[in-house]
Design an enzyme around this catalytic site. Structure first.
Site, PDB file in Angstrom:
ATOM      1  NE  ARG A 127      -5.501   3.906   4.132  1.00 20.02           N
ATOM      2  CZ  ARG A 127      -6.210   3.926   5.257  1.00 20.02           C
ATOM      3  NH1 ARG A 127      -7.522   3.893   5.201  1.00 20.02           N
ATOM      4  NH2 ARG A 127      -5.606   3.965   6.422  1.00 20.02           N
ATOM      5  CD  GLN A 132      -2.303  -3.917  -0.088  1.00 25.27           C
ATOM      6  OE1 GLN A 132      -1.566  -4.894  -0.293  1.00 25.27           O
ATOM      7  NE2 GLN A 132      -3.595  -4.028   0.073  1.00 25.27           N
ATOM      8  CG  ASP A 135      -1.381   2.709   3.837  1.00 26.66           C
ATOM      9  OD1 ASP A 135      -1.248   3.755   4.495  1.00 26.66           O
ATOM     10  OD2 ASP A 135      -2.481   2.193   3.591  1.00 26.66           O
ATOM     11  CB  SER A 138      -2.570   1.064   6.689  1.00 26.77           C
ATOM     12  OG  SER A 138      -3.576   1.637   5.884  1.00 26.77           O
ATOM     13  CE1 TYR A 233      -7.085   7.287   5.086  1.00 25.81           C
ATOM     14  CE2 TYR A 233      -6.931   7.839   2.769  1.00 25.81           C
ATOM     15  CZ  TYR A 233      -6.329   7.453   3.950  1.00 25.81           C
ATOM     16  OH  TYR A 233      -4.979   7.232   3.978  1.00 25.81           O
TER      17      TYR A 233
END
Length: 388
Positions: A127, A132, A135, A138, A233
């Site tokens: 992350r 991004q 990911d 997400s 996290y």
């Protein structure tokens, strides 16, 4: 360089690894793309759509798996009806890109290593700002958070918004979101759009501003330990901290019409946030949607994949919610996977560069070995012997 998209065989999996738009981009780069016949049907993408994008439709599963350089999937390799694992269909030295759940089910990683497969797990994408666009955790969690609120609204025997009518005023529903990661934040935004009064809790104090920016009240519990793990996290906390947390959130659970729990720790059983005692104190007709159901559940009463009524409270334990929105789930996942392909393929050739932090983190197996220490530890804890 040949890239293949496999048809998912898991019953509840409706997503597909690439959609026609992303296939077209790869074909324009001079790459050959095979798509298994019917791979996109449950996501509402036809074989004709893929052919128009430049893909070749392959009806022979063994051919597709056995003759590709890079195989793209959504779910981890499954056991087939004939008793063989999908891993056995891959040629040695091939590359597999998929969700692999390597910390929760490290046996699959061992099978891939034995087959000398270079496996990149979409769960292991770091992350970071640079990663991004890749990911997938997400992108899929956002869908789950959104759908969880819709499920709760449908199950709640009340309105969500405040309404003023000739028959009187209806008070807005009270929604309590437990966990303010991607899924939780999307759940907050969706519940607010539906007109609910929203509170949210997370053990990470840094998310307070994000919660408040979405119009929710942040329920804060001060703990005397680190609560954030690598990658941002939530970290598993001590039993004493769990007890303190439960004491604080119990009153908020009791007063809520809807509780949505989203807390998960990769490779671990989901933290228990809602006890039977808390459920017993909730008003009849209240609803709990537990997004951690497939990891054991954040609620003590959750049954994965089932809707139950416990002491008048409806408890819903959905599994694989993103798959219930396969068009957009596939669109987002395909973008994540395609971005990773851009990192791995240079001048039409595969280059697995372990000096790149994204590749290094995501690559679980390579050249007959399990590369990730956490996966090796998980396998050793499971079997009692070393691996890789």
């Amino acid at each position: 360089m040949r890239i293949a998209v496999a048809k998912e065989i898991e019953v509840c999996e409706r997503r597909v690894a690439l959609i026609p738009d992303t296939v077209a981009r790869l074909v324009k780069q001079g790459l050959e793309v095979w798509v298994e016949k019917g791979a996109g049907e449950r996501s509402f993408f036809s074989d004709t759509d893929y052919e128009a994008a430049g893909a070749t439709i392959i009806g022979d599963t063994a051919k597709l798996w056995g003759e590709t350089d890079i195989l793209l999937k959504v779910s981890p390799p499954q056991e087939r009806e004939d008793g063989r694992s999908e891993v056995d269909l891959l040629k040695e030295g091939a590359v597999l890109v998929s969700f692999l759940n390597p910390l929760g089910n490290p046996v699959v990683a061992e099978q891939l290593a034995n087959r000398k497969i270079t496996a990149l797990s979409m769960e292991m994408i770091p992350r970071t700002t640079r990663a991004q666009s890749m990911d997938a955790l997400s992108s899929q969690a956002s869908l789950a958070g959104y759908k969880a609120v819709l499920i709760a609204a449908a199950a709640l025997p009340k309105y969500f918004p405040m309404l003023t009518t000739a028959a009187g005023t209806i008070a807005p529903a009270k929604v309590f979101i437990m966990g303010a990661g991607v899924a939780g934040l999307q759940a907050i935004a969706t519940a607010r759009r539906l007109g609910a009064v929203v509170e949210a809790f997370d053990i990470r104090p840094a998310v307070k501003e994000e919660v408040q920016s979405l119009g929710a009240k942040f329920v804060e519990v001060k703990l005397d330990e680190e609560t954030v793990a690598a990658g941002g996290y939530a970290k598993e906390i001590s039993e004493a901290s769990k007890q303190r947390t439960q004491e604080v959130v119990a009153e908020h659970v009791k007063n809520s019409d809807v509780v949505i729990t989203t807390a998960q720790v990769p490779g671990r059983q989901a933290p228990r946030l809602v006890t039977e005692e808390m459920v017993a104190q909730m008003k009849p007709g209240s609803v709990i949607v537990d997004l951690a159901a497939d990891q054991g559940g954040n609620c003590a009463c959750t049954e994965p994949g089932k809707d139950i009524v416990w002491n008048g409270v409806t408890i819903i334990g959905p599994i694989n919610l993103p798959s219930s929105m396969p068009i957009h789930a596939s669109q987002l996942y395909a973008k994540n996977v395609t971005s990773l392909m851009q990192l791995l393929i240079k001048d039409k050739a595969l280059r697995v560069d372990f000096s790149d932090d994204i590749v290094d983190a995501a690559c679980v197996t390579h050249a007959g070995e399990i590369r990730n220490q956490r996966v090796r530890d998980a396998l050793q804890a499971l079997s009692g012997v070393g691996a890789g």
